[in-house]
Design a protein around this motif. Sequence first.
Motif, PDB file in Angstrom:
ATOM      1  N   ILE A 140       0.868  -1.183   0.000  1.00  0.00           N
ATOM      2  CA  ILE A 140       0.000   0.000   0.000  1.00  0.00           C
ATOM      3  C   ILE A 140       0.899   1.225   0.000  1.00  0.00           C
ATOM      4  N   PRO A 141       0.907   2.010  -1.065  1.00  0.00           N
ATOM      5  CA  PRO A 141       1.841   3.134  -1.208  1.00  0.00           C
ATOM      6  C   PRO A 141       1.744   4.143  -0.063  1.00  0.00           C
ATOM      7  N   SER A 142       2.824   4.879   0.129  1.00  0.00           N
ATOM      8  CA  SER A 142       2.903   5.846   1.227  1.00  0.00           C
ATOM      9  C   SER A 142       1.928   6.999   1.071  1.00  0.00           C
ATOM     10  N   TYR A 143       1.567   7.318  -0.169  1.00  0.00           N
ATOM     11  CA  TYR A 143       0.680   8.464  -0.377  1.00  0.00           C
ATOM     12  C   TYR A 143      -0.778   8.157  -0.033  1.00  0.00           C
ATOM     13  N   VAL A 144      -1.093   6.889   0.228  1.00  0.00           N
ATOM     14  CA  VAL A 144      -2.470   6.515   0.561  1.00  0.00           C
ATOM     15  C   VAL A 144      -2.747   6.884   2.014  1.00  0.00           C
ATOM     16  N   TYR A 174       6.770  10.229   5.649  1.00  0.00           N
ATOM     17  CA  TYR A 174       5.819  11.143   5.028  1.00  0.00           C
ATOM     18  C   TYR A 174       4.810  11.720   6.019  1.00  0.00           C
ATOM     19  N   ALA A 175       4.325  10.893   6.937  1.00  0.00           N
ATOM     20  CA  ALA A 175       3.142  11.273   7.713  1.00  0.00           C
ATOM     21  C   ALA A 175       3.402  11.684   9.153  1.00  0.00           C
ATOM     22  N   CYS A 176       4.539  11.306   9.729  1.00  0.00           N
ATOM     23  CA  CYS A 176       4.777  11.627  11.146  1.00  0.00           C
ATOM     24  C   CYS A 176       5.504  12.963  11.263  1.00  0.00           C
ATOM     25  N   TYR A 189       8.477  15.684   1.442  1.00  0.00           N
ATOM     26  CA  TYR A 189       7.135  16.275   1.449  1.00  0.00           C
ATOM     27  C   TYR A 189       6.582  16.435   2.869  1.00  0.00           C
ATOM     28  N   ASN A 190       7.377  16.086   3.859  1.00  0.00           N
ATOM     29  CA  ASN A 190       6.952  16.244   5.254  1.00  0.00           C
ATOM     30  C   ASN A 190       7.440  17.604   5.740  1.00  0.00           C
TER      31      ASN A 190
END
Length: 464
Positions: A135-139, A195-197, A219-220
């Motif tokens: 499941i890609p990181s951008y999801v 990416y998300a944290c 992009y973080n």
Amino acid sequence: MLKIKKIEFIKTVYDESLSHNIFSIANIEFSNYPPINGALLYWRKNNSRSDFTPEGDYKFFYDMSNLRYYASVKFPKNTKLSRDQKQELAYILLDERGAIGSYSFKTHPNRKKKFKPEKALAKLNFPEDFNVKSIPSYVGPIIDELDLNELVKLNPNLSKKFILDYCFWRYSLTKLHPTEFEKYLPYVDFSYICYACDLLTENYLIDHLDQVDVATLQYNYPVLSQLSASFKKFIVDELRRLNKEINPHFSDEIDLFIEDETYFSEYSTINLLEDFIEEEEEIVDFLFFEFDRGQYKWLGSEHLVKGIPSLACQLYDDMGFKRRTNKEMDEIIDAYSPMQIMLVSAILEPHWLHRYREKLDWHAICSYNQYLDDEFLNAHVKYVEFESLGHNLWCSVTESFIEKYINQFNHSHPVPIIIRHLTEQLYLNYKDTIKIDSDLLFQYYDSVGDEEYHRLQNRLEESS
């Protein structure tokens, strides 16, 4: 309702001989109740699981995940208030004094809803051949039907329910502190963590350097805004080495992105659910007292009273990571790769720079480290690379330091550290040595300062 008219705080002298570590005394005036004088605000080490002390004082913990210390208020014996009234008044006093941590009722609903990763993980039915990279990181945590169908098509072994549950779980995981989700990393692609944290620190990234995905990390923005020039340069160099596309946001101004400490500072925390979940603000409704909060707020600092065990300033850094001991750091430094040594050299504080002076990268230290000053550099001058130090845009030295080592710098080209600290007198003393012109001086206007800038500009015009 008892109406609080005025609160007066009196600073106390810290005394280790006292069984209760009193850090303030409060006098409270009411408009419809006798005054309470001499309420003692104190902290103690916690020795029981009870919410109250043996004397009946309610405990307000510094950190709800670590009930090691608490603050409380001891009211005079003649205070005719119920236990609940004392609890609420204690909260008001500690919140208003506001100098040694965040106080709030631990029964607040926000805490009851805290994400429990282990329980949520147990409910996920992982397929045997599941790959975290499937499941890609951008999801994100919310997936529309079209994207969901595409994911199922690419991963026929995954059900729609699993994909939805897993994506929400991994998103929730990244909202925890990194120390809380460390043991769950095998279940998440580290690219997604990058990416998300938004609580990733430079030290954390260096510790996990072999897993860092610069393609997603770029992009973080909240994390990028806190990184040193050294690590931002590493990101750009790695993107180029891997032939990855550089973020268009800064691809045309890479030098500015690397050197400017304020780059991306305007970006707030990433919140992929901000359109779907409203954050519940912690507001305490007072049941027994009327009080306009903030009007008598203590203007001092927790550091005015030596010895108060604020976890933020003593046990943890400002990002919530536990400060490392010498023994822990010894093991970490010994295990680091040359690249990790180079990157960490750029950000270590003077204590560590001195302790590991024979193991660190002095090119990186001199080029990027912001903690360098006259005292440290003089004490370690045999390690200093003046060519590299000349390009340091972040440390602060004095005019006397520059004069002392003026001939150690390479003057075949402009030396940024000298221009940043340039004064009229320094220019006059070494104008045949220092390379400077009006355009270059203007680039360092903020560092030089307005008055010094105009004096130097006049001198440059005289010389031209």
